[in-house]
Each structure stands twice: as C-alpha cells, then as structure tokens.
Enzyme design. Structure first.
Site, PDB file in Angstrom:
ATOM      1  N   SER A 197     -38.241  22.550  -1.009  1.00 27.10           N
ATOM      2  CA  SER A 197     -39.435  23.463  -0.543  1.00 27.10           C
ATOM      3  C   SER A 197     -38.497  24.404  -0.621  1.00 27.10           C
ATOM      4  O   SER A 197     -37.581  25.140  -1.621  1.00 27.10           O
ATOM      5  CB  SER A 197     -38.742  22.935   1.417  1.00 27.10           C
ATOM      6  OG  SER A 197     -39.171  24.956   2.078  1.00 27.10           O
ATOM      7  N   TYR A 228     -33.272  24.394   8.825  1.00 30.32           N
ATOM      8  CA  TYR A 228     -34.070  24.068   7.953  1.00 30.32           C
ATOM      9  C   TYR A 228     -33.926  25.144   5.917  1.00 30.32           C
ATOM     10  O   TYR A 228     -33.750  24.194   5.540  1.00 30.32           O
ATOM     11  CB  TYR A 228     -35.497  24.827   8.113  1.00 30.32           C
ATOM     12  CG  TYR A 228     -36.308  24.229   7.397  1.00 30.32           C
ATOM     13  CD1 TYR A 228     -36.882  22.691   7.301  1.00 30.32           C
ATOM     14  CD2 TYR A 228     -37.106  24.426   6.418  1.00 30.32           C
ATOM     15  CE1 TYR A 228     -37.896  21.930   6.831  1.00 30.32           C
ATOM     16  CE2 TYR A 228     -38.240  24.075   5.764  1.00 30.32           C
ATOM     17  CZ  TYR A 228     -38.109  22.233   5.493  1.00 30.32           C
ATOM     18  OH  TYR A 228     -38.931  22.272   5.364  1.00 30.32           O
TER      19      TYR A 228
END
Ligand code: NAI
Length: 255
Positions: free
Chosen positions: A143, A156
């Site tokens: 990401s 995350y």
C-alpha cells in the site's frame, strides 16, 4: 499470452483488487487458483468468467491469517494443476481505531493477515521452488502506507511497512534461486474495502483533493501492474515497490 502454461495463486481474490488480478493473469494466459475465506457466489462467478476465457480456475477456501492454513493453501494450490509459478499475496484487511484504543485482537487480525500470512505463504512457495528447482515470481499487495502515514490505522501501516522490508530482504536472499519478489503499492482504489469512503461524498472529495490525478484508481489499474511484474518483461526487477497511486505518495501541495 505471456503466462501460457503458468499457474498463479492469488490470495483474497473473491472481490476487489484480487479478483481483478486473477482476471488479468488469466487474460494473459495463466491458469488461476483463487482464494478466499470461503467460496461464495462471487468466487463461483469468477471461476465461470475465467473458464469462459478458456483458462482453468479453481477456488481454495483458506484463512491466510493462520500460518498452517496458508502453508496448506500453497501446497494445495501446487497440487491442483501440478505446478505453481506465480504467487500474488493480495489478501489484506484494515481496522480504523485511535492508536490508544487498539486491542490485541484488532492488532493480530491486521498483522496476521497482512504480514504473517504473507511471510509463511512465501516460505511454503520458496520450499517448493527449491525442491523442484523451479523459478518463481512473487508480488505482495502492499500500500502507499508502507511509505506514507495513515493516522488511526497504525497496525495497517505497521503491516505494510513490514511488507516493505520483507520484500527487500527476500529479494536479496532468494535472487540466486531465480525467485523475484516485488511489492505493488496502490493508492486509493475503488473497491469494497473503501465502500464507506465511496458512500461519503464530503470525505471522498477531500481524499480526491489530495491526489494529483483527482480520481481514484480501479482494480484493473493495479492488476495491470501486477501482471507486468509477474511477466518476463520484469525479469530484472526484484526487491522494489511499485506505486499505482495517481501521484498520491510523493505529491507536493503548493501553498
Ligand atoms: P477487499 O476488502 O475488497 O478485498 C480483500 C479480499 O481479501 C476479500 O475478498 C477478503 O475476503 C479477502 N481476505 C481478507 N482476509 C482474508 C484472509 N484472512 N484469508 C483469505 N482471504 C482474506 O480489499 P481490496 O481493496 O481489494 O484490497 C486488496 C489488497 O490491496 C489488500 O492487501 C489491501 O490492503 C491492498 N490495498 C488496497 C487499497 C485500496 O484502496 N483498495 C489501497 C492500498 C492497498
């Protein structure tokens, strides 16, 4: 048909980016092993779509957040068509919470899916490649948050930051085995993971404001990059992260 006679496993491929990767790899000639926690109508539709394209598709239900399960998944995937050439570690989850309220359960949920599952899935694939003296290609779905901060998503960011170094390390350690490892780092992509954002016009506009291209990406945009990295066109590329983010990561706002 750059993936003719190749078999690819895409984790978390019932929907979103994973489904797009499975379709794109199949369109380029691969037979595909699909995965999700369980087979439902989305997985069944995907099998039909891929078989209609003239490729083979098989779904294996497995929760990749548990090491024994992901190892079993990889071994079962190898057994289905007798080979495995491409591993796309796509399955990923996020939890929105203030850092000071994050529970161990939330932390484990995110880290075990996004990092531990990837680690042991790759390990199983590498053992197979070593035993069979086969080359292999691995793409990890990271990401932009392996690079840029995302307040209220600490676990995350930690998981994707971990993927950044895992990829760097493995690329170095596995290069002599002809195994390539790269990360793909999507920005804001219109998938079910972002449904809340897509439903909130105000929030969506402020996210788009921050993206130089002023739009979200599509799962197909990400899948095109994954297919490139899995292909021989990328045969000298390993150990790096490739952004598909409309310019988000390194953008500069003029005052
Ligand atoms: P999504 O939520 O639409 O799809 C994720 C898929 O993974 C789902 O089918 C889900 O069931 C599956 N999955 C989740 N945990 C699993 C587990 N333990 N075992 C097996 N399957 C599991 O998400 P999306 O947007 O397609 O994301 C895919 C990947 O891309 C994730 O790793 C995510 O972190 C990453 N990503 C997504 C971005 C976006 O804007 N959509 C941006 C940056 C990264």
């Amino acid at each position: 048909m750059r993936f003719e006679n190749k078999v690819a496993l895409v984790t978390g491929s019932s929907q979103g980016i994973g489904a797009a990767c499975a379709i794109r790899l199949a369109a380029d000639g691969a037979d595909v092993i699909l995965n999700g926690r369980k087979l439902d109508e989305r997985g069944e539709a995907l099998i039909k779509q891929i078989t209609d394209m003239g490729r083979k598709a098989h779904f294996i239900a497995a929760d990749v957040s548990k090491a024994p399960n992901v190892v079993q998944l990889v071994n079962d995937a190898i057994a289905v068509y007798g080979q495995l050439d491409i591993l796309v570690n796509n399955a990923g989850v996020e939890k929105n919470n203030d850092f000071w309220n994050v529970t161990e359960e939330e932390y484990d949920f995110v880290m075990d899916t996004n990092l531990k599952g990837v680690f042991f899935g790759i390990q199983a694939f590498v053992k197979y490649c070593m035993n069979e003296k086969r080359e292999g290609v691995i793409v990890n779905m990271s990401s932009v948050h392996e690079e840029i901060v995302f307040p209220h998503f600490a676990a995350y960011c930690a998981s994707k930051g971990g993927l950044k170094m895992l990829t760097r390390n493995l690329a170095t350690e596995l290069a002599h085995l002809d195994i390539r490892v790269n990360n793909v780092a999507p920005g804001a992509i219109a998938t079910p993971i972002n449904q809340k954002l897509l439903n909130n016009k105000e929030q969506l506009n402020s996210v788009l404001e921050n993206i130089p291209m002023k739009k979200m990406g599509t799962p197909e945009d990400v899948a095109a990059l994954v297919a490139f990295l899995c292909s021989d066109d990328a045969k000298y590329i390993t150990g790096s992260t490739h952004f598909v983010d409309g310019g988000l990561t390194y953008h500069y706002e003029e005052q």
